[in-house]
Scaffold this motif. Structure first.
Motif, PDB file in Angstrom:
ATOM      1  N   THR A  47       0.848  -1.186   0.000  1.00 16.23           N
ATOM      2  CA  THR A  47       0.000   0.000   0.000  1.00 16.23           C
ATOM      3  C   THR A  47       0.889   1.243   0.000  1.00 16.23           C
ATOM      4  N   PHE A  48       0.421   2.290  -0.656  1.00 16.12           N
ATOM      5  CA  PHE A  48       1.210   3.524  -0.769  1.00 16.12           C
ATOM      6  C   PHE A  48       0.334   4.754  -0.566  1.00 16.12           C
ATOM      7  N   GLY A  49       0.938   5.801  -0.032  1.00 24.36           N
ATOM      8  CA  GLY A  49       0.258   7.093   0.110  1.00 24.36           C
ATOM      9  C   GLY A  49       1.123   8.006   0.966  1.00 24.36           C
ATOM     10  N   TYR A  50       0.815   9.299   0.913  1.00 26.35           N
ATOM     11  CA  TYR A  50       1.546  10.232   1.791  1.00 26.35           C
ATOM     12  C   TYR A  50       1.133   9.994   3.232  1.00 26.35           C
ATOM     13  N   SER A  51       2.120   9.937   4.103  1.00 22.48           N
ATOM     14  CA  SER A  51       1.871   9.556   5.495  1.00 22.48           C
ATOM     15  C   SER A  51       0.972  10.545   6.221  1.00 22.48           C
ATOM     16  N   ASP A  52       0.024   9.985   6.962  1.00 20.35           N
ATOM     17  CA  ASP A  52      -0.816  10.792   7.846  1.00 20.35           C
ATOM     18  C   ASP A  52      -0.628  10.306   9.288  1.00 20.35           C
ATOM     19  N   GLU A  53       0.593   9.858   9.610  1.00 23.18           N
ATOM     20  CA  GLU A  53       0.907   9.463  10.979  1.00 23.18           C
ATOM     21  C   GLU A  53       2.350   9.852  11.298  1.00 23.18           C
ATOM     22  N   GLN A  54       2.604  10.013  12.580  1.00 20.21           N
ATOM     23  CA  GLN A  54       3.938  10.432  13.028  1.00 20.21           C
ATOM     24  C   GLN A  54       4.755   9.209  13.402  1.00 20.21           C
ATOM     25  N   ARG A  55       5.864   8.972  12.729  1.00 20.15           N
ATOM     26  CA  ARG A  55       6.768   7.877  13.102  1.00 20.15           C
ATOM     27  C   ARG A  55       8.156   8.462  13.305  1.00 20.15           C
ATOM     28  N   ASN A  56       8.796   8.110  14.398  1.00 19.11           N
ATOM     29  CA  ASN A  56      10.131   8.628  14.676  1.00 19.11           C
ATOM     30  C   ASN A  56      11.197   7.742  14.036  1.00 19.11           C
ATOM     31  N   PRO A  57      12.331   8.340  13.650  1.00 18.03           N
ATOM     32  CA  PRO A  57      13.418   7.516  13.108  1.00 18.03           C
ATOM     33  C   PRO A  57      13.885   6.499  14.151  1.00 18.03           C
ATOM     34  N   VAL A  58      14.415   5.386  13.678  1.00 15.91           N
ATOM     35  CA  VAL A  58      14.935   4.361  14.590  1.00 15.91           C
ATOM     36  C   VAL A  58      16.169   4.917  15.313  1.00 15.91           C
ATOM     37  N   ASP A  59      16.251   4.664  16.613  1.00 11.46           N
ATOM     38  CA  ASP A  59      17.414   5.056  17.415  1.00 11.46           C
ATOM     39  C   ASP A  59      18.537   4.045  17.140  1.00 11.46           C
ATOM     40  N   PRO A  60      19.685   4.493  16.603  1.00 15.53           N
ATOM     41  CA  PRO A  60      20.775   3.549  16.295  1.00 15.53           C
ATOM     42  C   PRO A  60      21.148   2.692  17.496  1.00 15.53           C
ATOM     43  N   ALA A  61      20.989   3.213  18.714  1.00 14.91           N
ATOM     44  CA  ALA A  61      21.345   2.450  19.925  1.00 14.91           C
ATOM     45  C   ALA A  61      20.426   1.245  20.115  1.00 14.91           C
ATOM     46  N   LYS A  62      19.283   1.217  19.408  1.00 18.66           N
ATOM     47  CA  LYS A  62      18.325   0.106  19.602  1.00 18.66           C
ATOM     48  C   LYS A  62      18.491  -1.021  18.580  1.00 18.66           C
ATOM     49  N   LEU A  63      19.466  -0.872  17.672  1.00 20.10           N
ATOM     50  CA  LEU A  63      19.701  -1.959  16.714  1.00 20.10           C
ATOM     51  C   LEU A  63      20.189  -3.196  17.463  1.00 20.10           C
ATOM     52  N   LYS A  64      19.702  -4.363  17.082  1.00 18.80           N
ATOM     53  CA  LYS A  64      20.016  -5.603  17.800  1.00 18.80           C
ATOM     54  C   LYS A  64      21.296  -6.232  17.250  1.00 18.80           C
ATOM     55  N   TRP A  65      22.413  -5.644  17.653  1.00 15.55           N
ATOM     56  CA  TRP A  65      23.707  -6.126  17.170  1.00 15.55           C
ATOM     57  C   TRP A  65      24.005  -7.539  17.641  1.00 15.55           C
ATOM     58  N   GLU A  66      23.301  -8.021  18.685  1.00 13.51           N
ATOM     59  CA  GLU A  66      23.515  -9.404  19.136  1.00 13.51           C
ATOM     60  C   GLU A  66      23.079 -10.422  18.079  1.00 13.51           C
ATOM     61  N   LYS A  67      22.370  -9.973  17.070  1.00 13.98           N
ATOM     62  CA  LYS A  67      21.977 -10.873  15.978  1.00 13.98           C
ATOM     63  C   LYS A  67      23.095 -11.045  14.946  1.00 13.98           C
ATOM     64  N   VAL A  68      24.147 -10.280  15.093  1.00 18.62           N
ATOM     65  CA  VAL A  68      25.270 -10.359  14.150  1.00 18.62           C
ATOM     66  C   VAL A  68      26.367 -11.203  14.788  1.00 18.62           C
ATOM     67  N   HIS A  69      26.846 -12.193  14.044  1.00 18.42           N
ATOM     68  CA  HIS A  69      27.859 -13.118  14.566  1.00 18.42           C
ATOM     69  C   HIS A  69      29.096 -12.993  13.681  1.00 18.42           C
ATOM     70  N   ILE A  70      30.189 -12.608  14.267  1.00 20.38           N
ATOM     71  CA  ILE A  70      31.398 -12.332  13.490  1.00 20.38           C
ATOM     72  C   ILE A  70      32.315 -13.554  13.493  1.00 20.38           C
ATOM     73  N   GLY A  71      32.604 -14.054  12.316  1.00 20.64           N
ATOM     74  CA  GLY A  71      33.555 -15.163  12.192  1.00 20.64           C
ATOM     75  C   GLY A  71      32.930 -16.512  12.436  1.00 20.64           C
ATOM     76  N   GLN A  72      32.242 -16.677  13.553  1.00 19.09           N
ATOM     77  CA  GLN A  72      31.495 -17.901  13.834  1.00 19.09           C
ATOM     78  C   GLN A  72      30.363 -17.557  14.784  1.00 19.09           C
TER      79      GLN A  72
END
Ligand SMILES: Cc1cc2nc3c(=O)[nH]c(=O)nc-3n(C[C@H](O)[C@H](O)[C@H](O)COP(=O)(O)O)c2cc1C
Length: 181
Positions: A150-175
């Motif tokens: 679905t598409f249209g010009y937004s009629d709701e307020q959404r805040n940008p994602v806070d970089p501190a809330k990214l779930k880096w624990e889902k990233v596994h480096i090397g193994q």
């Protein structure tokens, strides 16, 4: 890193309420171009995109499943993404990539969008959600409907994602490691 593109990713959100303002035809064309430009396995491009702007038809499509399809009714444009499973054994992935391309192109144009799941979803009377979509739009039974965007010009307020809330624990480096941050 293109900072503008990265910033856009942080600002993207699913938008489910839309202004009455119509979408410029040139922007709709660019959204469709993005879908047609998407990569697909073996370049099979198994997808087909059905565009709907008619308000009455959008209201009918919103009845395809009892929960999560309401945004279709208020949208200015819906793009039904379907595919012929005979054309690719990974059509779901192909359709998903095309959908994401279209959603990101919309974001870049300042247009809100939402993915409405159709595949593996059911109507209130327990029929596949795609049955109503196919009947309303004349989509052949051989096609699988994956999703409606679905598409249209937004009629709701959404805040940008806070970089501190990214779930880096889902990233596994090397193994694989449960304790990596
Ligand atoms: C595969 C998939 C299916 C989704 N199905 C629905 C849906 O049926 N209805 C809906 O309102 N949102 C749907 N969404 C949107 C998600 O709810 C949304 O992306 C998620 O809550 C994260 O919010 P955000 O997009 O604002 O980051 C779907 C998203 C994806 C990727």
């Amino acid at each position: 890193m293109d900072k503008a593109f990265n910033g856009m990713l942080f600002e993207r959100h699913s938008i489910r309420k839309y202004k009455a303002q119509p979408l410029p035809a040139e922007d709709v064309k660019q959204i469709l171009e993005a879908g047609l430009l998407a990569p697909s396995s073996k370049s099979a491009r198994p997808w087909e995109f059905v565009c709907v702007e008619d308000a009455d038809m959008l209201a009918k499509l919103a009845e395809c499943k009892p929960a999560g399809a309401r945004p279709i009714a208020g949208a200015k444009l819906a793009i039904i993404i379907c595919a012929d499973p005979e054309k690719s054994d990974v059509y779901v992935e192909d359709c998903s990539v095309a959908a994401s391309y279209m959603q990101l192109q919309a974001t870049a144009l300042g247009i809100g969008s939402c993915w409405i799941q159709v595949r593996n979803r059911f109507s209130a009377d327990d029929n596949p959600a795609q049955d109503l979509v196919q009947a309303l739009l004349g989509i052949p039974a051989s096609m699988q409907v994956v999703a409606i965007l679905t598409f249209g010009y937004s009629d709701e307020q959404r805040n940008p994602v806070d970089p501190a809330k990214l779930k880096w624990e889902k990233v596994h480096i090397g193994q694989w490691a449960d304790d990596q941050q």
